[in-house]
Design a protein around this motif. Sequence first.
Motif, short mmCIF file in Angstrom:
data_model
loop_
_atom_site.label_atom_id
_atom_site.label_comp_id
_atom_site.label_asym_id
_atom_site.label_seq_id
_atom_site.Cartn_x
_atom_site.Cartn_y
_atom_site.Cartn_z
N THR A 133 0.84 -1.19 0.00
CA THR A 133 0.00 0.00 0.00
C THR A 133 0.88 1.24 0.00
O THR A 133 1.73 1.41 0.88
CB THR A 133 -0.95 0.02 1.21
N PHE A 134 0.68 2.08 -1.00
CA PHE A 134 1.40 3.33 -1.14
C PHE A 134 0.60 4.44 -0.48
O PHE A 134 -0.62 4.50 -0.62
CB PHE A 134 1.61 3.66 -2.63
N HIS A 135 1.32 5.34 0.22
CA HIS A 135 0.66 6.42 0.95
C HIS A 135 1.11 7.81 0.51
O HIS A 135 0.70 8.80 1.12
CB HIS A 135 0.90 6.26 2.45
N GLU A 136 1.96 7.89 -0.49
CA GLU A 136 2.40 9.19 -0.99
C GLU A 136 3.02 9.03 -2.37
O GLU A 136 3.36 7.92 -2.79
CB GLU A 136 3.39 9.85 -0.03
N VAL A 137 3.14 10.15 -3.04
CA VAL A 137 3.74 10.21 -4.36
C VAL A 137 5.09 10.91 -4.22
O VAL A 137 5.18 11.96 -3.57
CB VAL A 137 2.83 10.97 -5.36
N HIS A 138 6.11 10.34 -4.82
CA HIS A 138 7.44 10.94 -4.81
C HIS A 138 7.67 11.66 -6.12
O HIS A 138 7.60 11.03 -7.19
CB HIS A 138 8.50 9.85 -4.60
N LEU A 139 7.92 12.95 -6.04
CA LEU A 139 8.28 13.74 -7.21
C LEU A 139 9.80 13.75 -7.26
O LEU A 139 10.45 14.18 -6.30
CB LEU A 139 7.71 15.15 -7.12
N ILE A 140 10.35 13.26 -8.36
CA ILE A 140 11.79 13.07 -8.44
C ILE A 140 12.33 13.66 -9.73
O ILE A 140 11.58 13.89 -10.69
CB ILE A 140 12.16 11.58 -8.33
N GLU A 141 13.64 13.91 -9.74
CA GLU A 141 14.28 14.39 -10.97
C GLU A 141 15.66 13.79 -11.11
O GLU A 141 16.30 13.42 -10.12
CB GLU A 141 14.32 15.91 -11.03
N GLN A 142 16.09 13.72 -12.35
CA GLN A 142 17.38 13.14 -12.69
C GLN A 142 18.10 14.12 -13.61
O GLN A 142 17.51 14.62 -14.58
CB GLN A 142 17.17 11.80 -13.41
N LEU A 143 19.37 14.38 -13.32
CA LEU A 143 20.17 15.24 -14.17
C LEU A 143 21.21 14.41 -14.91
O LEU A 143 21.96 13.66 -14.28
CB LEU A 143 20.87 16.32 -13.34
N ASP A 144 21.21 14.52 -16.22
CA ASP A 144 22.23 13.89 -17.07
C ASP A 144 22.46 12.41 -16.78
O ASP A 144 23.59 11.94 -16.73
CB ASP A 144 23.55 14.66 -16.96
N GLY A 145 21.38 11.68 -16.58
CA GLY A 145 21.48 10.23 -16.39
C GLY A 145 21.98 9.80 -15.02
O GLY A 145 22.25 8.63 -14.81
N GLY A 146 22.08 10.75 -14.07
CA GLY A 146 22.58 10.43 -12.74
C GLY A 146 21.51 9.86 -11.83
O GLY A 146 20.46 9.37 -12.28
N VAL A 147 21.78 9.94 -10.55
CA VAL A 147 20.86 9.44 -9.52
C VAL A 147 19.58 10.26 -9.54
O VAL A 147 19.60 11.48 -9.70
CB VAL A 147 21.54 9.53 -8.13
N TRP A 148 18.44 9.58 -9.38
CA TRP A 148 17.16 10.26 -9.25
C TRP A 148 17.09 10.85 -7.85
O TRP A 148 17.25 10.13 -6.86
CB TRP A 148 16.00 9.28 -9.46
N ASN A 149 16.87 12.17 -7.76
CA ASN A 149 16.80 12.87 -6.49
C ASN A 149 15.37 13.23 -6.14
O ASN A 149 14.59 13.61 -7.02
CB ASN A 149 17.65 14.14 -6.54
N LEU A 150 15.06 13.14 -4.87
CA LEU A 150 13.74 13.48 -4.38
C LEU A 150 13.56 14.99 -4.41
O LEU A 150 14.37 15.73 -3.88
CB LEU A 150 13.56 12.96 -2.96
#
Length: 164
Positions: A133-150
């Motif tokens: 069960t999911f209780h929130e949505v994570h908005l994330i971004e990635q720069l130039d193929g790197g790690v996805w950051n919250l």
Amino acid sequence: MKRRQASLYLTSALPIDTLRRCYNPEQARLIPPHVTLCREDEVSDWEVFRERVRAQGPIELTLEFGVPLRENDFVFLPITGGAEKFHQLRRALLMDEPRNSTPHLTIIHPRNGRCTDEIFADILSRVSPFQYTFHEVHLIEQLDGGVWNLVDRVGSARDRAEKG
């Protein structure tokens, strides 16, 4: 290049995360176990999207995950229950008829992982169907193929109380 997406993180999926770190460490390093809710090309205004998530009230989306499936080097868990609720949430957030999306949880991504018959047999032996069960949505971004950051976590009861 910056990419954004809205994802549903499995914050307590230790067996899945262990398999990802073992058999696809690069992908596990880039992003936690998740189900992608909306991709960057589906959202034109992320602030409006964030408010739509909040307007849904506390998120409570239960998905059932089936046995692992393999398509060459792509290994994933299909959604076997809850898909209609997933699609209802997408329709509410995107305010339109969104493109078809097949929700799943990736164990090995073919972009940076490889799967052999032996690896797949091991994954099959270690993963049973489960629900989450999911209780929130994570908005994330990635720069130039790197790690996805919250960027933000929205849709939880806590988020609603803080913003309400």
